[in-house]
Design a protein around this motif. Structure first.
Motif, PDB file in Angstrom:
ATOM      1  N   CYS A 147     -21.979 -48.157 -19.970  1.00 58.54           N
ATOM      2  CA  CYS A 147     -22.632 -49.106 -19.712  1.00 58.54           C
ATOM      3  C   CYS A 147     -24.277 -48.389 -19.602  1.00 58.54           C
ATOM      4  O   CYS A 147     -24.328 -47.534 -19.040  1.00 58.54           O
ATOM      5  N   ASN A 149     -27.712 -49.099 -18.613  1.00 58.82           N
ATOM      6  CA  ASN A 149     -27.710 -49.894 -17.492  1.00 58.82           C
ATOM      7  C   ASN A 149     -27.726 -49.412 -16.227  1.00 58.82           C
ATOM      8  O   ASN A 149     -26.970 -48.338 -16.534  1.00 58.82           O
ATOM      9  N   SER A 150     -28.753 -49.748 -15.293  1.00 58.52           N
ATOM     10  CA  SER A 150     -28.566 -49.296 -14.256  1.00 58.52           C
ATOM     11  C   SER A 150     -28.798 -50.306 -13.266  1.00 58.52           C
ATOM     12  O   SER A 150     -29.712 -49.500 -11.934  1.00 58.52           O
ATOM     13  N   CYS A 151     -28.104 -51.455 -13.144  1.00 54.22           N
ATOM     14  CA  CYS A 151     -28.161 -52.024 -12.230  1.00 54.22           C
ATOM     15  C   CYS A 151     -27.768 -51.726 -11.336  1.00 54.22           C
ATOM     16  O   CYS A 151     -27.023 -51.278 -10.626  1.00 54.22           O
ATOM     17  N   PHE A 153     -26.710 -52.821  -8.141  1.00 58.07           N
ATOM     18  CA  PHE A 153     -25.162 -53.639  -7.680  1.00 58.07           C
ATOM     19  C   PHE A 153     -24.396 -52.699  -8.246  1.00 58.07           C
ATOM     20  O   PHE A 153     -23.232 -53.864  -7.597  1.00 58.07           O
ATOM     21  N   PRO A 157     -21.252 -47.787 -14.871  1.00 53.61           N
ATOM     22  CA  PRO A 157     -21.976 -47.354 -15.431  1.00 53.61           C
ATOM     23  C   PRO A 157     -20.944 -45.332 -14.588  1.00 53.61           C
ATOM     24  O   PRO A 157     -21.161 -44.287 -15.043  1.00 53.61           O
ATOM     25  N   GLN A 191     -19.173 -54.184 -21.505  1.00 54.54           N
ATOM     26  CA  GLN A 191     -20.091 -54.159 -20.741  1.00 54.54           C
ATOM     27  C   GLN A 191     -20.770 -54.645 -21.438  1.00 54.54           C
ATOM     28  O   GLN A 191     -21.822 -56.222 -20.420  1.00 54.54           O
ATOM     29  N   TYR A 236     -26.349 -59.668 -23.546  1.00 56.20           N
ATOM     30  CA  TYR A 236     -27.489 -59.194 -23.292  1.00 56.20           C
ATOM     31  C   TYR A 236     -28.938 -60.336 -24.291  1.00 56.20           C
ATOM     32  O   TYR A 236     -28.505 -59.937 -25.284  1.00 56.20           O
ATOM     33  N   ARG A 274     -32.927 -55.495 -13.773  1.00 53.09           N
ATOM     34  CA  ARG A 274     -32.657 -55.638 -14.658  1.00 53.09           C
ATOM     35  C   ARG A 274     -34.635 -55.936 -15.089  1.00 53.09           C
ATOM     36  O   ARG A 274     -34.877 -56.418 -14.819  1.00 53.09           O
TER      37      ARG A 274
HETATM   38  S1  SF4 Z   1     -23.990 -54.903 -14.253  1.00 52.28           S
HETATM   39 FE1  SF4 Z   1     -23.375 -54.319 -16.188  1.00 52.28          FE
HETATM   40  S2  SF4 Z   1     -25.174 -53.988 -17.464  1.00 52.28           S
HETATM   41 FE2  SF4 Z   1     -25.772 -53.064 -15.230  1.00 52.28          FE
HETATM   42  S3  SF4 Z   1     -25.258 -51.447 -15.150  1.00 52.28           S
HETATM   43 FE3  SF4 Z   1     -23.237 -52.370 -14.544  1.00 52.28          FE
HETATM   44  S4  SF4 Z   1     -22.358 -53.065 -16.041  1.00 52.28           S
HETATM   45 FE4  SF4 Z   1     -24.461 -52.027 -16.990  1.00 52.28          FE
END
Ligand code: SF4
Length: 450
Positions: A147, A149-151, A153, A157, A191, A236, A274
Motif C-alpha cells: 500500500c 498510503n500511510s494511515c 494506525f 505498508p 489493501q 477508496y 486519511r
Molecule cells: S489502513 Fe489500508 S490504506 Fe491505510 S496504510 Fe493501512 S493498508 Fe494502506
C-alpha cells in the motif's frame, strides 16, 4: 517400497489477503507431492500463517503457534507477525523457521528441510486454478500487495511494502481459470483496490484478443465478461471509482462496494492521516445511488481513536445517518505495535470506547434493519452457500461471505452451493432476510469480446 506421502497442516489466521497467501503456499506444496492434513496429528509439519495487525491478533497468533507446538511439535511460522521473529522466538523458541508475509519460497524451503518432498512430484494433483481454502463456489482474487498510503494506525505498508500490482493479464488469467473450475463468485481484494495499476503506469495487457488497462475500471469491465458474480472489496472513494458504478448498473459486476471509511470527523481523519472530506464523499455516494439504486455500501470504522472527542463521535454518528450505509463493521481502537498513532495524545478510556462502540453498532443495525424492511415483497437474486435438512442459506448481492448478512430459505433442500436463485423476500431482521425460491437462474456464459 512406496515412500509415505509427506503431509502438511496449516493454520491460517488474519484477513482474506493472508488466506490467499496460505492458498499459494499450499498450491506450491501440493504441486511437489505433499498431502494436506486437516488435523495436527495427521501432519508431519504444521505451518501457522499469522496476523500481526492488532495487539490482540498478535496474542492470538502466539496462542495458535503454542497450540500447534503442543499438538504436533514441528511448526513453521509465516505471515505478518513473522516480520517480528524476536517476539515469536521469545515465547516459542522451538519453532523451526520464521518468515514474513508473502515469503512463499522461504516457507516452502522450511517445509523441505523439515520433511523432504517425494522424488516424483505429482503435478497432476494440482488443479490449474490452484488450491483454495474457501468453499469451491467462491474465491478471493488478490490483485496487488502492499500500500502507498500511510494511515497512522497501520503498519501494513511497513510489513508488506509499497503498492505492487499484479499485471492485468495474470489477474484475468487466474480469474478465468477459477470460473472454468466452477467458481461462481470472485471477491476482489488488495489493501487499496482503487489504486490498482498505479505502480505499473496503468499498462495495458492482452486478454482474449483485446488490450485491457491495468486499472480498476479495466479490471472490473473484463471480469464482468466472465458471467459470474464479481464483488469489489477495499475500494477508496477516489473520483475514478465513479467509472465502475455504470458497470454495476448494467449488471456486469455486483452493485456492491466495500469502502473502509474508518471515521467521518475531519479532526480524527487528519490524525489518522486519511483524506478528510466526508461532505464530498456524501455527495459522491448520493450520485452513485442515482446511477445505480441497487448499490449496497459496506464499510468499517474505528471508534475511540486517540483524541476522538464526544463532538467527533457525534459527527461520525450524524454522518452515518446521512450516508445510510447498508453494512457496517466497527472496531474499538487498539494500539498496533510500531504504528505512529500509539504516540498520539489523549487516548480514549476503554469504557468510553466500549460505550461508543455499542452506540455506533446499534445505529448501524437500525439503518440496516430499515433498509432490509424495504426489501420485503421484492424479488432478489441469491447465491447458495449451504444446504442442510432444514433448508438453504445464501447471500444476496448486498452480502459478502463471512462479513455480511444471510438469506434463509427454509425447506429448500434440493439446491447446491453455488446455485443462484430468485427469492421472494418474506421477512427481514437486522442484516438478514428470509424468503422463498421462485425461480432458478441459469448460469451465464462468458462474453469475451474479440
Ligand atoms: S489502513 Fe489500508 S490504506 Fe491505510 S496504510 Fe493501512 S493498508 Fe494502506
Amino acid at each position: 517400497m512406496n515412500q509415505p506421502v509427506p503431509k502438511v497442516g496449516i493454520v491460517s489466521l488474519g484477513c482474506s489477503k493472508a488466506l490467499v497467501d496460505s492458498e499459494r503456499i499450499l498450491t506450491r506444496l501440493r504441486a511437489e507431492g505433499y498431502d494436506i492434513s486437516g488435523s495436527y496429528d495427521g501432519a508431519d509439519v504444521v505451518i501457522v500463517n499469522t496476523c500481526g495487525f492488532l495487539d490482540s491478533a498478535r496474542a492470538e497468533s502466539l496462542e495458535a503457534i503454542g497450540e500447534a507446538l503442543a499438538e504436533n511439535g514441528k511448526v513453521i511460522v509465516t505471515g505478518c507477525m513473522g516480520g517480528d521473529e524476536a517476539a515469536i522466538r521469545a515465547v516459542h523458541p522451538s519453532v523451526l523457521a520464521v518468515s514474513g508475509p508473502h515469503q512463499y519460497q522461504a516457507v516452502v524451503e522450511a517445509v523441505h528441510a523439515a520433511i523432504p518432498p517425494l522424488h516424483d512430484p505429482k503435478m497432476a494433483l494440482v488443479p490449474p486454478e490452484g488450491l483454495h481454502l474457501t468453499p469451491s463456489h467462491y474465491a478471493y482474487l488478490k490483485i496487488s500487495e502492499g500500500c502507498n498510503n500511510s494511515c497512522s494506525f497501520c503498519i501494513i505498508p511497513e510489513i508488506r511494502g509499497p503498492l505492487a500490482s499484479r499485471p492485468i493479464a495474470d489477474v484475468l488469467g487466474e480469474a478465468e481459470r477459477l470460473a472454468l473450475a466452477g467458481v461462481k463468485e470472485l471477491l476482489v481484494i488488495s489493501q487499496d483496490t482503487s489504486a490498482y495499476g498505479l505502480d505499473l503506469g496503468y499498462a495495458e495487457g492482452g486478454w482474449h484478443g483485446r488490450q485491457v488497462k491495468t486499472n480498476l475500471t479495466g479490471l472490473a469491465d473484463a471480469l464482468g465478461d466472465l458471467g459470474i458474480w464479481v464483488r469489489l472489496h477495499y475500494v477508496y472513494p477516489y473520483p475514478h471509482v465513479d467509472e465502475v458504478i455504470p458497470l454495476m448498473a448494467a449488471g456486469k459486476i455486483l452493485p456492491y462496494l466495500d469502502i473502509p471509511f474508518q471515521h467521518a470527523s475531519p479532526n480524527v481523519l487528519k490524525a489518522m492521516r486519511r483524506p478528510a472530506n466526508q461532505d464530498k464523499v456524501l455527495n459522491r455516494i448520493r450520485s452513485w445511488r442515482e446511477v445505480c439504486p441497487e448499490l449496497a455500501i459496506r464499510s468499517t470504522f474505528i471508534v475511540g481513536f486517540p483524541g476522538e472527542t464526544e463532538e467527533d463521535f457525534d459527527n461520525l454518528m450524524g454522518w452515518l445517518e446521512e450516508a445510510q450505509l447498508d453494512r457496517v463493521g466497527c472496531f474499538k481502537y487498539e494500539n498496533v505495535k510500531g504504528a505512529p498513532a500509539n504516540a498520539l495524545a489523549d487516548h480514549v478510556d476503554e469504557d468510553e470506547k466500549e460505550e461508543r462502540h455499542q452506540r455506533f453498532m446499534e445505529a448501524a443495525r437500525q439503518i440496516a434493519d430499515e433498509r432490509g424492511a424495504t426489501k420485503v415483497g421484492t424479488r432478489i437474486e441469491v447465491i447458495i452457500d449451504e444446504v442442510d435438512e432444514e433448508g438453504a442459506i445464501g447471500r444476496s448481492k448486498a452480502d459478502s461471505p463471512e462479513v455480511d448478512g444471510a438469506v434463509f430459505i427454509n425447506g429448500e433442500t434440493d439446491l447446491v452451493p453455488g446455485d443462484v436463485v430468485v427469492v421472494e423476500v418474506e421477512a427481514a431482521e437486522d442484516y438478514d432476510l428470509w424468503g422463498e425460491v421462485v425461480a432458478k437462474v441459469e448460469p451465464k456464459r462468458p462474453t469475451f469480446r474479440r
